[in-house]
Design an enzyme around this catalytic site. Structure first.
Site: not given
Ligand SMILES: *Cc1c(COP(=O)(O)O)cnc(C)c1O
Length: 818
Positions: A487, A712
């Site tokens: 994702k 700045y």
């Molecule tokens: C992003 C996510 C993961 C992975 O989590 P990590 O801590 O990056 O391993 C697992 N399950 C769900 C539902 C997520 O949204």
């Protein structure tokens, strides 16, 4: 035809264990291997349809169903054996025995591949050499390498690697080495051996029948080696060398010069050197590797001048294959290392595996000692003709001479001619493999095709990803499935590329947050099952059209997808999300009875899996809560599976839980941040390799007088007079404003330089007063070198996830392979 015995020989020319890598199906024998997350038996029918006609399968995995199907296949040989790897090894052994050439076997902890490659280059002045491709040194890699021996070869150089006791004798049996090199013994693969001594004995068993062994005598190694080899191979000749004692075996005298090192070799009780060479390295490891190579070359009869001449041309083998974005939507595969026939054969499948439809090769004359030009270019033309390649561009006199061998080749006698021709400007939307021998200076070709020479980039190390994946696979074992979380643009690293790697490594599932992300993957050749965490009701058509599987977390969604499946008549795979304490998405525990009742009315929905998400798996103080989540999840799983009458795949573990809460692994784990080499568990952090490196460069250097301010709001000051560098990275690139005022550090020429003043939109300034020899254009590393992402995250008061996903799109992603 079925054979219930192992084959004594194979009629096929090639062997493959990987259905995706088969190029000439009609000439390939396929061994169906079962791995942790992969079973070759699944591909047999597809391969048969592609033309493979020789299969080696395992009795236990060979189903009556398959047997019935295969009965009707014409001209096919199927060997049903107990264990495919054993069979492969036996065949490799027989093949080796057919060729009575001397074999050099190399083992030890470090330097095996380097020594093998260098020896290959050295010995090629005198012999036709066969060696393992890359680091194919395992129980499978060695037999595959041995299969490459052909009648023209005069010597074999093979490395042998082991990871647990009992493996080396098998490698010994296949290799039957005459010469041995024991490289530096270190820590690698230590976990599976009870002691250093056991590990050494196992390694030495490779030389049980060897004539001679070469090693460096350091820290009393000689006594240990002799103590064991005297038992198993009393006649072996010891060729040991050292750098301290002129009266103990071979003494090597080293003299460092600016970029070279002078090595003198002298035998015990002799006053004259027998060999003297200059090598183009000054680091300890390279010198040690060179000593092994030079000594063996000498004992194999190469002359001083041959050895010297070959050493001068030695290529450092750390040169990396890089995949880069090019101008006009091209993708560049820059592979200058390994400019020989083998290297060529290895690079072509990489080109084939890219997502771009059109493929182009730009290559120069090859440096391949041992083969006649005519034969060499015939071989290459044959390799190239196996692939659908749109344009073939060659550079060099030899290619010019042999151009009629290549259909449709465009040839240039010199690199300059190619650059001037304008040909490179015509290439677009293609994957381009660039392979040039060093003297052709193909950097100039790459530069013309590359987007910009200087830019801020996020480097993604694909080897590190593979390493980390392997680590987690080992942790979870073969019973547990693996889901890769890609994702958010794969945590900022590029979904298509990362999903492609995971798919090649046989991952079971991929997950994206939104439908669009899934569609993008499908359009780029990703066929692995994909779960979508946040599906929208109006996207069901898109979901089903692209074979994406929605996560269903509420009654609203459940009823909508049920209705959709009725109106369209489609059966649909779904994943049920249960809320066990996150209070984000999912059915609550007290909604389970209602959920079960409704699911029983929806038999056309197939519940592939059930999942929940852990709230604090990385935090020990919440262990009780985590355990509670796990037990609630287990209970929900029982209730749902009783109601629907089958057992969906259960998964709740994220990266941190894999190590911290093994009980939470259930049937599958969801790997996210760990893949990128980040863990809050210290031991695990050490076992993982960092994947990301954010690099920028110095646009300008300024001298600052006492009392002048920087940036700045006049916020930046130095301790006194000094120097600052302006870097091409700002908060719009994802470098947080919180990292200004000395909170963030950049690594420049190995020195950590604090930020000065506020971070600007596209730039920031750092204090380089104490950096020696710094120039405009020099590289500055924001993280991934001496500075870790987690340190940056801490300084910016956030977590690594946010740092990674905030790196903006305009930062070019570069994928590197070592
Ligand atoms: C992003 C996510 C993961 C992975 O989590 P990590 O801590 O990056 O391993 C697992 N399950 C769900 C539902 C997520 O949204």
């Amino acid at each position: 035809m079925f054979h219930s015995q192992e084959p004594l020989f194979l009629r096929s020319k090639y062997i493959s264990l990987d259905s995706r890598q088969i190029i000439e199906p009609k000439e390939t024998a396929f061994f169906a291997i079962r791995g942790v997350h992969h079973d070759g038996h699944q591909y047999i029918e597809t391969l048969y349809k592609r033309g493979v006609s020789e299969f080696i399968v395992e009795r236990e995995a060979w189903s009556p169903y398959m047997a019935q199907k295969a009965e009707k296949w014409q001209g096919v040989d199927i060997y049903i054996v107990e264990n495919c790897i054993d069979t492969l090894q036996k065949i490799a052994q027989k093949h080796r025995e057919e060729f009575q050439i001397p074999i050099v076997a190399i083992t030890g902890s470090n330097g095996k591949t380097t020594i093998k490659e260098w020896l290959g280059q050295l010995l090629s002045v005198q012999f036709k050499v066969v060696k393992n491709p890359k680091s194919y040194n395992s129980q499978i890699g060695v037999p595959l390498s041995l299969w490459n021996i052909k009648k023209e070869h005069e010597i074999g150089i093979f490395e042998a690697g082991i990871s647990k006791p009992g493996e080396m004798p098998k490698l010994e049996k296949m290799l039957q080495p005459n010469w041995g090199i024991l490289t530096n013994i270190g820590e690698a693969h230590g976990q599976n051996f009870s002691s250093e001594n056991e590990k050494l004995r196992e390694k030495l068993s490779l030389f049980a029948h060897a004539k001679s062994i070469i090693f460096r005598d350091k820290n009393g190694l000689k006594n240990q080696v002799k103590a064991y080899l005297n038992e198993i191979n009393p006649k072996i000749e010891y060729i040991h060398w050292n750098t301290e004692d002129p009266e103990n075996g071979i003494y090597v005298h080293r003299k460092m010069e600016k970029n070279t090192c002078q090595l003198r070799f002298k035998k015990q009780a002799q006053t004259e050197c027998f060999l003297e060479v200059q090598i183009p390295f000054t680091d300890e490891a390279s010198i040690e590797n060179c000593c092994h190579c030079a000594i063996l070359a000498h004992f194999l009869g190469l002359s001083q001048s041959q050895i010297q001449q070959q050493f001068r041309q030695l290529k450092s083998i750390s040169m990396r294959l890089e995949v880069k974005e090019g101008l006009r939507n091209n993708q560049l595969i820059d592979d200058s290392y390994n400019n020989d026939l083998d290297g060529f054969k290895l690079a072509l499948p990489l080109l084939q595996n890219t997502h771009k439809k059109e493929k182009v090769i730009i290559f120069s004359d090859l440096l391949e000692a041992g083969l006649k030009d005519q034969t060499l270019y015939q071989e290459i033309a044959k390799e190239v003709s196996k692939y659908p390649i749109k344009r073939i561009i060659g550079v060099g006199e030899n290619l010019y001479k042999h151009q009629e061998l290549f259909e449709g080749i465009e040839v240039f006698r010199q690199t300059e001619d190619l650059l001037q021709s304008g040909t490179l400007h015509q290439l677009h939307d293609a994957a381009i493999l660039i392979k040039g021998a060093r003297k052709f200076n193909f950097e100039r070709v790459t530069a013309q095709l590359e987007r910009k020479t200087h830019c801020t980039q996020l480097e993604i190390n694909l080897n590190a990803i593979q390493h980390n994946l392997r680590y987690f696979k080992e942790q979870i074992g073969r019973e547990t499935k693996l889901m890769g979380m890609v994702k958010a643009f794969a945590y900022g690293t590029g979904s298509v590329e990362i999903a492609g790697i995971l798919q090649n490594q046989g991952i079971d599932y991929l997950t994206v947050a939104y439908t669009d992300e899934g569609v993008e993957l499908r359009k780029n050749g990703i066929y692995t099952p994909i779960m979508v965490m946040n599906p929208q009701v109006n996207e069901f058509d898109l979901l089903t059209e692209f074979g994406l599987e929605p996560e269903i977390y509420s009654f609203g969604l459940l009823r909508a997808i049920d209705e959709y499946s009725h109106t369209t008549g489609k059966n649909i795979k779904i994943h049920l999300k249960i809320d066990t304490g996150m209070k984000r998405l999912g059915f609550d525990i007290d909604e389970l009875p209602q959920l079960c009742a409704e699911l029983q009315q929806m038999p056309q929905l197939w519940i592939v899996s059930m999942l929940s998400h852990l709230v604090a798996s990385d935090s020990e103080k919440h262990n009780d809560f985590t355990e509670k989540q796990v037990s609630l999840f287990e209970k929900a799983g029982r209730e749902v599976s009783e109601a629907i009458g089958y057992q969906p795949i259960m998964h709740i573990s994220n990266s941190a839980a894999i190590q911290n809460h093994p009980k939470s692994r259930f049937d599958m784990v969801r790997l996210g941040i760990g893949l990128y080499g980040i863990s809050t568990n210290l031991n695990e952090q050490r076992a993982l390799e960092p994947v990301l490196k954010l690099k920028t460069y110095i646009s300008q250097i300024k001298s600052i007088k006492e009392n002048e301010t920087i940036g700045y709001g006049r916020k930046g000051t130095l301790a006194g007079a000094g120097k600052t560098a302006t870097l091409a990275l700002g908060y719009a690139d994802g470098y947080s404003r919180k990292l200004g005022m000395g909170k963030g550090f950049f690594e420049i020429n190995g020195v950590l330089c604090p930020t000065v003043g506020a971070i600007c939109m596209d730039m920031c300034m750092v204090d380089i007063t104490h950096v020696p020899q710094v120039n405009e254009g020099d590289e500055a590393i924001a993280f991934g070198g001496k500075v870790q992402i987690s340190e940056v995250a801490k300084a910016a008061e956030t977590i690594a996830y946010e740092i990674m996903t905030n790196i903006s799109e305009r930062v070019k992603r570069v994928y590197v392979r070592e």
